[in-house]
Design a protein around this motif. Structure first.
Motif, PDB file in Angstrom:
ATOM      1  N   SER A  67     -64.810 -12.689 -13.293  1.00 28.34           N
ATOM      2  CA  SER A  67     -65.253 -11.431 -12.685  1.00 28.34           C
ATOM      3  C   SER A  67     -66.735 -11.474 -12.317  1.00 28.34           C
ATOM      4  O   SER A  67     -67.179 -10.772 -11.418  1.00 28.34           O
ATOM      5  N   ALA A 104     -57.592 -15.971 -10.373  1.00 30.81           N
ATOM      6  CA  ALA A 104     -58.729 -15.059 -10.221  1.00 30.81           C
ATOM      7  C   ALA A 104     -58.602 -13.871 -11.156  1.00 30.81           C
ATOM      8  O   ALA A 104     -57.500 -13.380 -11.417  1.00 30.81           O
ATOM      9  N   ALA A 108     -62.548  -9.765  -9.725  1.00 32.19           N
ATOM     10  CA  ALA A 108     -63.363 -10.740  -8.996  1.00 32.19           C
ATOM     11  C   ALA A 108     -63.436 -10.365  -7.519  1.00 32.19           C
ATOM     12  O   ALA A 108     -62.567  -9.668  -6.983  1.00 32.19           O
TER      13      ALA A 108
END
Length: 135
Positions: A67, A104, A108
């Protein structure tokens, strides 16, 4: 007096046929001159209903996006500019048909994720998949 009333009624009518002709001509002009642009986007393979075979993390090239924006290729922190070189090296080691999985974080930056996917494709990855980090 009847003659004057009859004349004023005839003069009060407005013929709108020429105006309609102009409106239709303008409509045709705008339809013909309008250019239609095809949007460029990412081509994604959507999952099917068939059960997918699971692969071990050692059989794929895992790219993690935190993140905070930090990128890791197989648990090694790298910069966005080094993703392509790292993926090329891993493909040379593991084989050119090795799948790449971009994992991910849900918070993010999506622009960063797209850049990572582009770098992996430019490196020669045959298939690039997207996954979300488990919390």
């Amino acid at each position: 007096m009847r003659r004057r009333i009859a004349r004023t009624e005839d003069e009060a009518e407005i013929n709108i046929t020429p105006m309609l002709d102009i409106v239709f001509i303008m409509l045709i002009f705008f339809i013909v001159t309008t250019s239609f642009v095809k949007e460029v986007g990412l081509e994604l393979n959507r999952p099917s209903n068939e059960p997918q075979e699971e692969k071990k993390i050692s059989e794929v090239i895992a790219i993690r996006i935190e993140s905070s924006g930090q990128i890791q290729v197989n648990n090694r922190p790298v910069d966005i500019r080094a993703v392509r070189a790292n993926v090329e090296g891993e493909l040379a080691t593991k084989g050119s048909s090795t799948p790449v999985v971009v994992i991910a974080d849900r918070t993010a930056d999506s622009g960063l994720m797209v850049r990572v996917i582009d770098q992996a494709r430019m490196a020669g990855a045959a298939s690039v998949s997207i996954a979300a980090m488990a919390r």
